[in-house]
Design a protein around this motif. Sequence first.
Motif, PDB file in Angstrom:
ATOM      1  N   LEU A 167     -17.674   7.341 -20.238  1.00  0.00           N
ATOM      2  CA  LEU A 167     -17.324   8.660 -19.736  1.00  0.00           C
ATOM      3  C   LEU A 167     -16.472   9.396 -20.751  1.00  0.00           C
ATOM      4  N   ILE A 168     -16.730  10.674 -20.922  1.00  0.00           N
ATOM      5  CA  ILE A 168     -15.923  11.474 -21.835  1.00  0.00           C
ATOM      6  C   ILE A 168     -14.578  11.790 -21.198  1.00  0.00           C
ATOM      7  N   GLU A 169     -13.611  12.132 -22.000  1.00  0.00           N
ATOM      8  CA  GLU A 169     -12.317  12.599 -21.528  1.00  0.00           C
ATOM      9  C   GLU A 169     -12.254  14.098 -21.799  1.00  0.00           C
ATOM     10  N   PRO A 170     -12.379  14.951 -20.765  1.00  0.00           N
ATOM     11  CA  PRO A 170     -12.395  16.402 -21.003  1.00  0.00           C
ATOM     12  C   PRO A 170     -11.107  16.879 -21.667  1.00  0.00           C
ATOM     13  N   ILE A 171     -11.196  17.959 -22.403  1.00  0.00           N
ATOM     14  CA  ILE A 171     -10.005  18.581 -22.988  1.00  0.00           C
ATOM     15  C   ILE A 171      -9.059  18.968 -21.863  1.00  0.00           C
ATOM     16  N   LYS A 172      -7.777  18.722 -22.066  1.00  0.00           N
ATOM     17  CA  LYS A 172      -6.787  19.004 -21.024  1.00  0.00           C
ATOM     18  C   LYS A 172      -6.898  20.450 -20.552  1.00  0.00           C
ATOM     19  N   GLY A 173      -6.882  20.602 -19.241  1.00  0.00           N
ATOM     20  CA  GLY A 173      -6.930  21.940 -18.653  1.00  0.00           C
ATOM     21  C   GLY A 173      -8.312  22.478 -18.404  1.00  0.00           C
ATOM     22  N   THR A 174      -9.364  21.718 -18.786  1.00  0.00           N
ATOM     23  CA  THR A 174     -10.728  22.224 -18.593  1.00  0.00           C
ATOM     24  C   THR A 174     -11.408  21.647 -17.361  1.00  0.00           C
ATOM     25  N   PHE A 175     -10.836  20.562 -16.784  1.00  0.00           N
ATOM     26  CA  PHE A 175     -11.432  19.936 -15.602  1.00  0.00           C
ATOM     27  C   PHE A 175     -10.301  19.497 -14.685  1.00  0.00           C
ATOM     28  N   LEU A 176     -10.134  20.210 -13.555  1.00  0.00           N
ATOM     29  CA  LEU A 176      -8.930  20.031 -12.742  1.00  0.00           C
ATOM     30  C   LEU A 176      -9.222  19.917 -11.243  1.00  0.00           C
ATOM     31  N   PRO A 177     -10.222  19.148 -10.827  1.00  0.00           N
ATOM     32  CA  PRO A 177     -10.520  19.084  -9.396  1.00  0.00           C
ATOM     33  C   PRO A 177      -9.416  18.430  -8.581  1.00  0.00           C
ATOM     34  N   TRP A 178      -8.629  17.573  -9.226  1.00  0.00           N
ATOM     35  CA  TRP A 178      -7.503  16.940  -8.530  1.00  0.00           C
ATOM     36  C   TRP A 178      -6.171  17.487  -9.036  1.00  0.00           C
ATOM     37  N   ALA A 179      -6.194  18.688  -9.606  1.00  0.00           N
ATOM     38  CA  ALA A 179      -5.018  19.277 -10.245  1.00  0.00           C
ATOM     39  C   ALA A 179      -4.660  18.455 -11.478  1.00  0.00           C
ATOM     40  N   ASP A 180      -3.409  18.519 -11.925  1.00  0.00           N
ATOM     41  CA  ASP A 180      -2.975  17.794 -13.116  1.00  0.00           C
ATOM     42  C   ASP A 180      -1.456  17.776 -13.130  1.00  0.00           C
ATOM     43  N   GLY A 181      -0.896  17.077 -14.083  1.00  0.00           N
ATOM     44  CA  GLY A 181       0.550  17.027 -14.208  1.00  0.00           C
ATOM     45  C   GLY A 181       1.178  16.155 -13.139  1.00  0.00           C
ATOM     46  N   PRO A 182       2.461  16.346 -12.862  1.00  0.00           N
ATOM     47  CA  PRO A 182       3.180  15.502 -11.905  1.00  0.00           C
ATOM     48  C   PRO A 182       2.592  15.540 -10.497  1.00  0.00           C
ATOM     49  N   ARG A 183       1.964  16.678 -10.131  1.00  0.00           N
ATOM     50  CA  ARG A 183       1.459  16.818  -8.770  1.00  0.00           C
ATOM     51  C   ARG A 183      -0.042  16.566  -8.688  1.00  0.00           C
ATOM     52  N   VAL A 184      -0.569  15.791  -9.635  1.00  0.00           N
ATOM     53  CA  VAL A 184      -1.977  15.413  -9.554  1.00  0.00           C
ATOM     54  C   VAL A 184      -2.196  14.637  -8.265  1.00  0.00           C
ATOM     55  N   CYS A 185      -3.359  14.790  -7.657  1.00  0.00           N
ATOM     56  CA  CYS A 185      -3.652  14.165  -6.365  1.00  0.00           C
ATOM     57  C   CYS A 185      -3.548  12.647  -6.463  1.00  0.00           C
ATOM     58  N   PRO A 186      -2.676  12.006  -5.680  1.00  0.00           N
ATOM     59  CA  PRO A 186      -2.536  10.552  -5.748  1.00  0.00           C
ATOM     60  C   PRO A 186      -3.759   9.798  -5.236  1.00  0.00           C
ATOM     61  N   GLY A 187      -4.615  10.479  -4.462  1.00  0.00           N
ATOM     62  CA  GLY A 187      -5.801   9.826  -3.923  1.00  0.00           C
ATOM     63  C   GLY A 187      -7.036   9.970  -4.786  1.00  0.00           C
ATOM     64  N   ARG A 188      -6.846  10.381  -6.026  1.00  0.00           N
ATOM     65  CA  ARG A 188      -7.993  10.616  -6.925  1.00  0.00           C
ATOM     66  C   ARG A 188      -8.864   9.369  -7.075  1.00  0.00           C
ATOM     67  N   LYS A 189      -8.247   8.235  -7.373  1.00  0.00           N
ATOM     68  CA  LYS A 189      -9.018   6.998  -7.591  1.00  0.00           C
ATOM     69  C   LYS A 189      -9.719   6.573  -6.306  1.00  0.00           C
ATOM     70  N   VAL A 190      -9.040   6.681  -5.182  1.00  0.00           N
ATOM     71  CA  VAL A 190      -9.639   6.293  -3.902  1.00  0.00           C
ATOM     72  C   VAL A 190     -10.884   7.138  -3.616  1.00  0.00           C
ATOM     73  N   ALA A 191     -10.812   8.446  -3.881  1.00  0.00           N
ATOM     74  CA  ALA A 191     -11.976   9.321  -3.668  1.00  0.00           C
ATOM     75  C   ALA A 191     -13.135   8.909  -4.570  1.00  0.00           C
ATOM     76  N   GLN A 192     -12.844   8.554  -5.815  1.00  0.00           N
ATOM     77  CA  GLN A 192     -13.887   8.125  -6.743  1.00  0.00           C
ATOM     78  C   GLN A 192     -14.545   6.833  -6.271  1.00  0.00           C
ATOM     79  N   VAL A 193     -13.723   5.900  -5.804  1.00  0.00           N
ATOM     80  CA  VAL A 193     -14.247   4.620  -5.321  1.00  0.00           C
ATOM     81  C   VAL A 193     -15.159   4.837  -4.120  1.00  0.00           C
ATOM     82  N   GLU A 194     -14.741   5.677  -3.187  1.00  0.00           N
ATOM     83  CA  GLU A 194     -15.557   5.940  -2.005  1.00  0.00           C
ATOM     84  C   GLU A 194     -16.886   6.570  -2.380  1.00  0.00           C
ATOM     85  N   PHE A 195     -16.850   7.563  -3.263  1.00  0.00           N
ATOM     86  CA  PHE A 195     -18.081   8.242  -3.657  1.00  0.00           C
ATOM     87  C   PHE A 195     -19.051   7.272  -4.322  1.00  0.00           C
ATOM     88  N   VAL A 196     -18.565   6.481  -5.264  1.00  0.00           N
ATOM     89  CA  VAL A 196     -19.438   5.552  -5.993  1.00  0.00           C
ATOM     90  C   VAL A 196     -20.027   4.515  -5.053  1.00  0.00           C
TER      91      VAL A 196
END
Length: 563
Positions: free
Chosen positions: A475-504
């Motif tokens: 998987l590529i690593e997008p340039i910072k600020g170009t892909f933000l479905p879970w936001a970014d920075g300190p307030r990035v969504c803590p459930g990001r990995k869980v959502a990915q696991v469920e989808f896959v």
Amino acid sequence: MTVLVVLSSSVLAWVIWTLISLLSNYLTARRIGLPIIISPVSSLNPYWILTYRALPILPLLQSLPFNLGKWSRCTYMGWSFDDKYLLHKELGSAFTLVTPSVNEVWIADSDAAYVVLSRRKDYIKPAKMYQPLAIFGPNVNTVEGDDWQRHRKLTAPSFNEKTSTSVWDEALRQAGDMLHSWMERSTNGTRDTVAHTATLALHVLTGAGFGISYSYGKGVQTPPEGHDISYRDALLTVLQSVVLLSTVPRSWMTFRFSPAKLRKVDQATKEFQLYMAEMLINERSQIHKRSSQSRNLLTALVRASEEAKESSHEISHQGLTDDEIFGNIFIYNLAGYETTANTIATGIFLLAAYPEWQEWVAEEINLVFDEEEDSPGGRYEEAFPKLRRCLAVMFEILRLHGSNVYIPRTTGSVDSALHINGKNYIIPSGTFTMTNLQALHTDPRSWGLDSLVWRPSRWLVSTPDTVASGYTKELIEPIKGTFLPWADGPRVCPGRKVAQVEFVAVMVALFRKHRVQPVLMEGESADAGKERLRDIVNDSGLSAVTMQMRCPRAAALMWRRVE
């Protein structure tokens, strides 16, 4: 006559207030130096929302001569999904929308977006937009400053690898049962894909997140003693009534002559609160009997809070109060329900519209899993890291059809400097900064000339390791600020990995040995049927909380087994 005078005076007062406010905000916006659009209304104005949703006024305004209605192009909920990057192509990487209530700086510059989302003390969540989500108590999504640090510290550990394992197993089970129900419909197909994926997402939440398991086809169960409705049904009603709960006073719901819907919401809210209180009591009684890492979101949350209290002399400032635990349980459910369900449903529609990508995904799934293997999805820790094409499908869905289309922040009480497209700007205090996700996700400068084309393979690249292992690309690593479905920075969504696991996991269960296609209408060609699905996906709009397909029942989907 008196009523007419009062009414006329009120309208005149409103017009004068609007003009004065617009002038004041316009003069402030001039000092920023960005291109300006002036709007007589804010997109958050409830009367404006009711007007354009009830009447076909937007096309009329946008067709006015001399660009007089240009403001209506960017002042309705979800406008950026329709516009993509086009308005920014005309005006630049950022512009200021001047309204009577507040100035909004809309940003489609990747560097500036990353800065805004990273500097949480300079760009804070606007309280008036998020406070309504504190329905059951303060939570990580509604607090700021030191309170946010405390909530984040205590809630983040809940999303661990044990939780991911539970989500994987539960999603495989639910998706397998959902697929079985679809196969029983044979050539008639189903028009309820969205409703069914919502049920799946809800059951994964209750099972993996809170230890209450439901069979996919038998979600309605007899309520336990002391309850009138089940936990599942109480939670579902609460999640589907967020707008009502955040706008209508609870006392109004208990009036004798209140509509039945309001009384039903009130009952569900009370039941959900009671269930949470019972779960909390049970978790606290069991907390010392369990291993240090729990497979349950609630257990991990309560454990982290209790351990923080035990290690501090200032209990009230270190752990979470009961209301804060209730608030975070609610926000976990809200964040993980509709967004994940939407992503799965959209993915199914798109894969049915693009059968070549179904085969692409299935090829990887069958490479990872032995054809003769009995287990439908293998072990999480072994399988998930290898399923990169499944993740690429998810990322491409979120790039073009994500549940969120912008991220709001505000500069608060002080001015803030922001570097946009090579130039420094001073963003005044009290200004909303709106990170335009749809513009960032579709900008050809970041995603190529085919940025509006749904192409999951753009997320993968060959490396020596992947070639040697026989597995698909990295998987590529997008340039910072170009892909933000879970936001970014300190307030990035803590459930990001869980959502990915469920989808896959759902992709594995559905496409390992099955394929989906549209049920064609009379006289419709296969290509026309697939185009109809693409039109349904593109005809999406912002609901109460997320972007959703407006008319998903306009197409039936049929599943078949492949050998």
